[in-house]
Design a protein around this motif. Structure first.
Motif, short mmCIF file in Angstrom:
data_model
loop_
_atom_site.label_atom_id
_atom_site.label_comp_id
_atom_site.label_asym_id
_atom_site.label_seq_id
_atom_site.Cartn_x
_atom_site.Cartn_y
_atom_site.Cartn_z
N UNK A 1 -8.12 3.82 0.17
CA UNK A 1 -7.50 3.68 1.50
C UNK A 1 -6.97 2.27 1.78
N UNK A 2 -6.93 1.43 0.75
CA UNK A 2 -6.23 0.15 0.96
C UNK A 2 -4.76 0.27 0.54
N UNK A 3 -4.25 1.49 0.47
CA UNK A 3 -2.83 1.64 0.09
C UNK A 3 -1.95 0.98 1.16
N UNK A 4 -0.73 0.61 0.74
CA UNK A 4 0.13 -0.21 1.61
C UNK A 4 1.28 0.56 2.24
N UNK A 5 1.76 1.58 1.55
CA UNK A 5 2.97 2.26 2.01
C UNK A 5 2.61 3.34 3.04
N UNK B 1 6.58 0.17 8.25
CA UNK B 1 7.31 1.26 7.60
C UNK B 1 8.69 0.83 7.12
N UNK B 2 9.34 -0.06 7.88
CA UNK B 2 10.70 -0.47 7.53
C UNK B 2 10.74 -1.23 6.21
N UNK B 3 9.62 -1.79 5.79
CA UNK B 3 9.59 -2.56 4.53
C UNK B 3 9.24 -1.67 3.33
N UNK B 4 8.99 -0.38 3.59
CA UNK B 4 8.51 0.48 2.49
C UNK B 4 9.46 1.64 2.24
N UNK B 5 9.39 2.12 0.99
CA UNK B 5 10.28 3.21 0.60
C UNK B 5 9.67 4.55 1.02
N UNK B 6 10.49 5.39 1.65
CA UNK B 6 10.00 6.73 2.00
C UNK B 6 9.72 7.51 0.72
N UNK C 1 1.71 6.86 10.41
CA UNK C 1 1.02 7.27 9.17
C UNK C 1 -0.08 8.31 9.36
N UNK C 2 -0.60 8.46 10.58
CA UNK C 2 -1.68 9.43 10.81
C UNK C 2 -1.23 10.83 10.44
N UNK C 3 0.06 11.09 10.64
CA UNK C 3 0.61 12.39 10.29
C UNK C 3 0.46 12.68 8.79
#
Ligand SMILES: Cc1cc2nc3c(=O)[nH]c(=O)nc-3n(C[C@H](O)[C@H](O)[C@H](O)COP(=O)(O)OP(=O)(O)OC[C@H]3O[C@@H](n4cnc5c(N)ncnc54)[C@H](O)[C@@H]3O)c2cc1C
Ligand code: SF4
Length: 557
Positions: free
Chosen positions: A272-276, A440-445, A497-499
């Motif tokens: 759960x230390x993931x970043x994206x 979110x804006x810094x990460x790839x969907x 991200x909760x979704x």
């Protein structure tokens, strides 16, 4: 009705109150009764369990190291109703790429990773077996009751717990069937709630039990139970895989365990230390099953059950202080999982036994409500401390250096620790898991494939087979402190991200009536994994126990 208008709670007094009927809580209870018999004394013990029955909320792998059971109930292997019957016969590790993978040679693995002598089985069934043993010893067990409040005496020492009131409506008002919770008072109270226990979290904060320790770290584990075709079934086969579908910066991996009766347990853990924030552990799990080296196992098979649960990953350096006035933490409430082995159930049992020995000593000396400092002082020198110490750097190395560098270095560190030293000392974990998401804006969907309904599934059909059930007319048990912050940060900065991290589709941002997105909580779907309580970037969501008995009803997970 406000608290002052509520009727008085009735109460019952015991020597020891145990919260949670998992392996840790039940081992504590059994060992206390064994101690009482050895000392020719009476020790009254009660266990409360929030699941509708013992085992209903237990989800684990599980490959069980029997050292705990052997110590607690040495004759268990000879018993007709023993919960573990399938011994590990084959044990393989794989590093996966999208189209293939490499089997790692077993000789490269440090001896502590060897699974021979361990058993494949359901930890829920282990808990059911331990509950039978405990009841034979006259432990009182009350399933269907969540402890949702810690009781303190005038000096601030813990004096027990209260179970939740039943029969409160959505509007917070008592319904016709309203029943006040019970006070369970003990000379000592043992918190055995498992990973991210609701009351344990409060106690860790109140008594500063985490001070001077590394933050606790967690993973989310998702699991399915399948009935496979006889020709695909190899009882005792244990497979672990890492790499694809996760990227090298995201820790985690898969397990496939073949137990008896053509049952195969497949699961996936994401650290759960993931970043994206676009990552969805549920969808990564579904993708894993499609890997060419694993999909064949599930051909023509039927999925029977689904669930999810957080797992503690901080290990040795994150274990909080275990004792405080009037109580102790045992098992995964304290975080005794050996991460590279993905095993915690043996330490749950062993820590419960250790606590019970110190409790029995204190009770025999006529003590109550004081601090069991001797238990805190003893665990590092026990088998539990020894088990965790050897692997203490695996998780920090993986987190800091990624899969391709961190994992081999972790293996090297386990080897050197086998010979009693480490090149790294004791590494720190750094941030808690709630602080690792990037905007979110810094990460790839991430575009996940649509489920095929055969091998891969959506969340709702999955939740259906977790048999989750909650009384609908009750207050929402997932408490959001500040809805404005949820919108301005969770949604606007982190993309909601909760979704995605919730494995049960509880959280949704819905657009309706042109009023802007609304945070919807489908609380009845909750499988009690506790991930929202851990991963919400603002610690704005608190998981509390719903009305007793609510939640998943896992048969043998
Ligand atoms: C996906 C996954 C795979 C794993 N694989 C393995 C494996 O292969 N081998 C292994 O040894 N370990 C494995 N583990 C770890 C193992 O499951 C835990 O170490 C073990 O379950 C800890 O036991 P426990 O008794 O401390 O907690 P739990 O097993 O979590 O039991 C806690 C109990 O307390 C109850 N409870 C919690 N709060 C309250 C409350 N307030 N009131 C009343 N009741 C409450 C819960 O309902 C539950 O029944 C795995 C874990 C996960 C999530
Ligand atoms: S609401 Fe929270 S505890 Fe419940 S299933 Fe979702 S993430 Fe897990």
């Amino acid at each position: 009705m406000n608290a002052a208008e509520l009727p008085e709670r009735e109460g019952m007094d015991y020597d020891v109150v145990v919260v949670g009927a998992g392996p840790a809580g039940l081992a504590t209870a059994i060992r206390l009764k064994q101690q009482a018999a050895e000392r020719g004394a009476e020790i009254s013990v009660v266990v409360v369990e929030k699941g509708s029955e013992v085992g209903a909320h237990i989800l684990s792998g599980a490959v069980v190291d029997p050292s705990g059971l052997d110590a607690l109930l040495p004759g268990w292997r000879e018993e007709e109703d023993r919960p573990l019957v399938t011994e590990v016969v084959e044990d393989h590790f794989y590093l996966l790429g999208p189209a293939g993978g490499a089997k790692l040679p077993n000789f490269a693995m440090p001896p502590l990773m060897n699974n021979h002598g361990n058993f494949v089985g359901s930890l829920g069934n282990v808990a059911r077996y331990l509950a039978r043993k405990a009841e034979e010893l006259e432990v009182e067990i009350y399933p269907g009751f969540a402890a949702n409040e810690v009781l303190y005496d005038a000096t601030g020492a813990v004096r027990g717990v209260a179970t939740g009131d039943m029969g409160i409506g959505k509007d917070g008002e008592p319904k016709a069937e309203f029943t006040r919770g019970m006070e369970l008072r003990g000379r000592y109270t043992v918190f055995a709630e498992g990973a991210r226990g609701q009351l344990s979290k409060q106690l860790i904060a109140k008594f500063g039990l985490g001070d001077g320790r590394e933050p606790q770290k967690f993973g989310i584990g998702l699991k399915e139970l399948w009935k496979v075709k006889p020709e695909k079934h190899k009882p005792g086969l244990v497979q672990h895989a890492f790499g694809w579908p996760l990227d090298s910066k995201t820790g985690g991996g898969a397990f496939v365990y073949h137990m008896e009766d053509e049952q195969v347990m497949v699961g996936f853990v994401v650290h759960l230390n993931y970043q994206n924030p676009w990552l969805s552990p549920f969808d990564e799990f579904q993708r894993f099953k499609t890997h060419p080296m694993f999909r064949d196992t599930f051909e023509g098979a039927k999925r029977i059950c689904y669930g999810a649960r957080a797992i503690t990953e901080g290990g040795f350096q994150s274990v909080p202080k275990l004792s405080f006035p009037g109580g102790v933490l045992v098992g995964c409430a304290a975080g005794f999982v050996n991460v590279p082995r993905i095993k915690g159930s043996h330490n749950a049992v062993l820590s419960g036994m250790l606590a019970a020995d110190h409790l029995a000593e204190a009770l025999a000396a006529g003590r109550s409500h004081d601090e069991l400092a001797s238990y805190e002082a003893a665990w590092r020198g026990s088998a539990v401390g020894d088990d965790l110490k050897k692997v203490r750097n695996v998780k920090p190395l993986w987190s800091k250096l990624g899969t391709y560098v961190g994992v081999p270095l972790g293996a090297l560190d386990m080897w050197t620790n086998t010979f009693g030293f480490s090149l790294f000392g004791t590494l720190k974990h750094g941030k808690p898991d709630c602080a690792t998401l990037k905007p979110a804006a810094q990460c790839k969907k991430i575009a996940y494939p649509k489920p095929d309904g055969v091998l891969t599934f959506d969340k709702l059909s999955s939740v259906f087979i977790s048999n989750t059930n909650h009384e609908e007319d009750q207050p929402v048990h997932l408490k959001v402190k500040d809805l404005g912050l949820q919108k301005s940060s969770e949604l606007d900065v982190f993309g909601g991200p909760s979704n995605r991290y919730c494995p049960a589709g509880v959280y949704e941002w819905v657009e309706e009536g042109g009023e802007g997105p609304r945070f919807q909580i489908n609380a009845q779907n909750c499988v009690h994994c506790k991930t929202c309580d851990i991963k919400d970037p603002n610690q704005n969501i608190t998981w509390t126990a719903p009305e007793g008995g609510g939640g998943p009803n896992y048969p043998n997970m």
